[in-house]
Design a protein around this motif. Sequence first.
Motif, PDB file in Angstrom:
ATOM      1  N   UNK A  47     -16.023 -13.911 -61.383  1.00 55.37           N
ATOM      2  CA  UNK A  47     -14.832 -13.996 -60.533  1.00 55.37           C
ATOM      3  C   UNK A  47     -14.462 -15.445 -60.273  1.00 55.37           C
ATOM      4  N   UNK A  48     -15.487 -16.305 -60.165  1.00 53.68           N
ATOM      5  CA  UNK A  48     -15.217 -17.726 -59.901  1.00 53.68           C
ATOM      6  C   UNK A  48     -14.653 -18.437 -61.128  1.00 53.68           C
ATOM      7  N   UNK A  49     -14.669 -17.745 -62.282  1.00 54.59           N
ATOM      8  CA  UNK A  49     -14.098 -18.340 -63.501  1.00 54.59           C
ATOM      9  C   UNK A  49     -12.732 -17.736 -63.816  1.00 54.59           C
ATOM     10  N   UNK A  50     -12.215 -16.942 -62.878  1.00 57.53           N
ATOM     11  CA  UNK A  50     -10.872 -16.394 -63.075  1.00 57.53           C
ATOM     12  C   UNK A  50     -10.850 -15.075 -63.818  1.00 57.53           C
ATOM     13  N   UNK A  51     -12.031 -14.476 -64.088  1.00 57.12           N
ATOM     14  CA  UNK A  51     -12.052 -13.182 -64.758  1.00 57.12           C
ATOM     15  C   UNK A  51     -11.756 -12.110 -63.704  1.00 57.12           C
ATOM     16  N   UNK A  52     -10.907 -11.146 -64.068  1.00 53.14           N
ATOM     17  CA  UNK A  52     -10.571 -10.073 -63.110  1.00 53.14           C
ATOM     18  C   UNK A  52     -11.750  -9.106 -63.011  1.00 53.14           C
ATOM     19  N   UNK A  98     -11.688 -25.366 -73.022  1.00 53.27           N
ATOM     20  CA  UNK A  98     -12.661 -24.369 -73.456  1.00 53.27           C
ATOM     21  C   UNK A  98     -14.027 -24.510 -72.784  1.00 53.27           C
ATOM     22  N   UNK A  99     -14.409 -25.744 -72.456  1.00 53.21           N
ATOM     23  CA  UNK A  99     -15.780 -25.939 -71.978  1.00 53.21           C
ATOM     24  C   UNK A  99     -15.897 -26.350 -70.504  1.00 53.21           C
ATOM     25  N   UNK A 100     -14.876 -26.982 -69.960  1.00 48.90           N
ATOM     26  CA  UNK A 100     -15.036 -27.445 -68.576  1.00 48.90           C
ATOM     27  C   UNK A 100     -13.756 -27.328 -67.755  1.00 48.90           C
ATOM     28  N   UNK A 101     -13.072 -26.160 -67.810  1.00 54.11           N
ATOM     29  CA  UNK A 101     -11.849 -26.055 -66.995  1.00 54.11           C
ATOM     30  C   UNK A 101     -12.157 -26.140 -65.503  1.00 54.11           C
ATOM     31  N   UNK A 102     -13.405 -25.786 -65.150  1.00 59.59           N
ATOM     32  CA  UNK A 102     -13.814 -25.809 -63.738  1.00 59.59           C
ATOM     33  C   UNK A 102     -13.761 -27.202 -63.114  1.00 59.59           C
ATOM     34  N   UNK A 103     -13.717 -28.249 -63.975  1.00 61.14           N
ATOM     35  CA  UNK A 103     -13.615 -29.622 -63.446  1.00 61.14           C
ATOM     36  C   UNK A 103     -12.332 -29.773 -62.643  1.00 61.14           C
ATOM     37  N   UNK A 104     -11.285 -29.089 -63.098  1.00 58.72           N
ATOM     38  CA  UNK A 104      -9.980 -29.221 -62.444  1.00 58.72           C
ATOM     39  C   UNK A 104      -9.548 -27.947 -61.716  1.00 58.72           C
ATOM     40  N   UNK A 105     -10.214 -26.837 -62.012  1.00 57.51           N
ATOM     41  CA  UNK A 105      -9.821 -25.570 -61.377  1.00 57.51           C
ATOM     42  C   UNK A 105     -11.050 -24.973 -60.680  1.00 57.51           C
ATOM     43  N   UNK A 106     -11.254 -25.318 -59.401  1.00 61.93           N
ATOM     44  CA  UNK A 106     -12.444 -24.831 -58.692  1.00 61.93           C
ATOM     45  C   UNK A 106     -12.360 -23.339 -58.344  1.00 61.93           C
ATOM     46  N   UNK A 107     -13.485 -22.730 -57.931  1.00 65.43           N
ATOM     47  CA  UNK A 107     -13.497 -21.285 -57.637  1.00 65.43           C
ATOM     48  C   UNK A 107     -12.444 -20.847 -56.631  1.00 65.43           C
ATOM     49  N   UNK A 108     -12.120 -21.701 -55.637  1.00 59.92           N
ATOM     50  CA  UNK A 108     -11.130 -21.269 -54.637  1.00 59.92           C
ATOM     51  C   UNK A 108      -9.738 -21.074 -55.242  1.00 59.92           C
ATOM     52  N   UNK A 109      -9.554 -21.541 -56.492  1.00 62.51           N
ATOM     53  CA  UNK A 109      -8.269 -21.319 -57.164  1.00 62.51           C
ATOM     54  C   UNK A 109      -8.160 -19.878 -57.641  1.00 62.51           C
ATOM     55  N   UNK A 110      -9.255 -19.134 -57.575  1.00 59.09           N
ATOM     56  CA  UNK A 110      -9.227 -17.741 -58.037  1.00 59.09           C
ATOM     57  C   UNK A 110      -9.313 -16.752 -56.880  1.00 59.09           C
ATOM     58  N   UNK A 111      -9.124 -17.267 -55.663  1.00 55.50           N
ATOM     59  CA  UNK A 111      -9.076 -16.374 -54.492  1.00 55.50           C
ATOM     60  C   UNK A 111      -7.638 -16.351 -53.991  1.00 55.50           C
ATOM     61  N   UNK A 112      -7.116 -15.167 -53.659  1.00 53.67           N
ATOM     62  CA  UNK A 112      -5.723 -15.125 -53.180  1.00 53.67           C
ATOM     63  C   UNK A 112      -5.556 -15.875 -51.860  1.00 53.67           C
ATOM     64  N   UNK A 113      -4.384 -16.449 -51.654  1.00 54.67           N
ATOM     65  CA  UNK A 113      -4.126 -17.221 -50.426  1.00 54.67           C
ATOM     66  C   UNK A 113      -4.298 -16.330 -49.196  1.00 54.67           C
ATOM     67  N   UNK A 114      -4.988 -16.875 -48.212  1.00 55.17           N
ATOM     68  CA  UNK A 114      -5.168 -16.153 -46.954  1.00 55.17           C
ATOM     69  C   UNK A 114      -4.835 -17.113 -45.808  1.00 55.17           C
ATOM     70  N   UNK A 115      -3.627 -16.988 -45.238  1.00 56.99           N
ATOM     71  CA  UNK A 115      -3.211 -17.928 -44.183  1.00 56.99           C
ATOM     72  C   UNK A 115      -4.090 -17.860 -42.932  1.00 56.99           C
TER      73      UNK A 115
END
Lengths: 364, 198
Positions: free
Chosen positions: B105-110, A266-283
Amino acid sequence: MLERLYHFLEVRLGIRDILEQNLTKYLLPNNVNIWYTLGAVLITLFVTQFITGILLLVYYVPNPAEAFQSVERIMNEVPYGWLIRYLHAVGSNVIVIALLLHMLSVLFMGSYKKPRELTWVSGFILLNLSFALCLTGYLLPWSQLSFWATTVATDAAGAVPVIGDALVRFLRGGAMVGDATLGRFFALHVMVLPAMLAGLVGFHLFCVRRIGISRPPFGEDYRPAEVKGYFHHEEHPGGIPFFPNYAIKDMAVIFFFLAGLVYLVFFAPGLFIPPSAFEPADPFTTPEHIKPEWYFLWAYQTLKIFPSEFLGLAVQGLVMTGLALLPFIDRGSERRPGRRPLFIACYILGILLFVGISVWGHYS
Amino acid sequence: MAMSPERGFIGVPAYEAVPDFCGRCHIGVKEDYLLSAHGQAIAEGGANCVTCHGNHVVVKAGPEIINPEDCSQCHGYGQAGEIKAAIVKTDEMLASLAENLGFMGKKGIAVKSMESETFALRNDFRRLFHSVNVEKISNETADFQQRGMAIQQKIDAVQTELDQRKLIGGVVTGLLVLASLICFLIRKTYQQEEDGSS
């Protein structure tokens, strides 16, 4: 109704005896400590992973064209999908923490020694299976982070002489991370590895129960147990019953770990899931700094320290093999930490090295 | 060879042909420009694209382009200030929307659809800058502000949900810690019994 069911089972299976033998009459050593609860914590966390994993499977699409969108849908449209995904992703990190603590406590108390070699070896394989689950699961969201982290991780196998290139192609299912990689990682992550893990957890628990729980090597009256040349179940007469006396301590630590997991979710998921985890893969776009997960940083940095990647890989292999075979190398019966200064010095040095190299890897 | 007209090299376009040159890609912007006072006056030497945006090092559309130093070459010294005053607040609001969406967006929100909406709104708004009519800018700015506020409300709704999640997370964490403490206390009572019986 319940009483009749109980009676039915009692007549046919003798469940009263089973419950007594494994709960109220199952005696643990008087000085059993809090570190012995980590097994129960890990079982709880693995069950959480299993449940959240099944729920994620309902909506996840294992196809590079749709994987990222399906995870985005889980995060934003599926009711409580974000919670399930975070519990699964953050939970895997908490499991690694618990596994490492469990291993360190077993090492410190010398519980891996004869006659518990099989318990140790199965536990060590479980640790590595968990790492494999983390690695395969990392690719599934098909994000920039997962794509490039997997590219780097599978690339390391190329350092193996002669078969390196073939090994990389085998892991990826082709020259590059792509459809085939996602397919095989998915199959491994949801079927092969969990089945192996479940079987091995069963074997590990069987070993613990069959040989008997080890007595913590502390206290004035502690003496190393005599290891016989035949099978002997270590009893603890006059010890404390597992249920309810120790089970409540298990529950206390389980709740504590769950509180930590929920807090992180709830408070610190970013510790393990950085922003690049929310960008689609781009080879075609390589991110500037690709780093593996924190528990692989030591391995990542080791490959960079040595003049050749093969040498780094060989050192990693030696360390892991040494740890796996430790009970067969360290064969003395003494388990008291105070009487094993050489081992404890290596133990502390090992922890410092692991932390130091990981931090170095993070900032390199 | 690379600069051969046969191979499509255009060279420096004529002053009046610059909008057509840039408009090959910036189609909507070109149409907007041609309708503006600047575009209407191009034959008389009115500003073309390069006058304000430069050529090789292209300056993106934004309030910083509007300044007395550059604009006073053709307009009164105070006009740039007036136009800037009319647009700067809305432009800042739209910039802040884009920034907030980036964080989410960096927190996974669409946020893709909201980002596209904001991007289009910001582009449309910046096209207004071609006009040198302060009254027109002031009138249309209100509409842009309203549309921006609509996006802001969507962001606020998401933020409220994120705050509620944290509240629930805090309560659940607290309850789990409490459960852990209670279990430890029960264990303590067992321990006292064990110590008493031994």
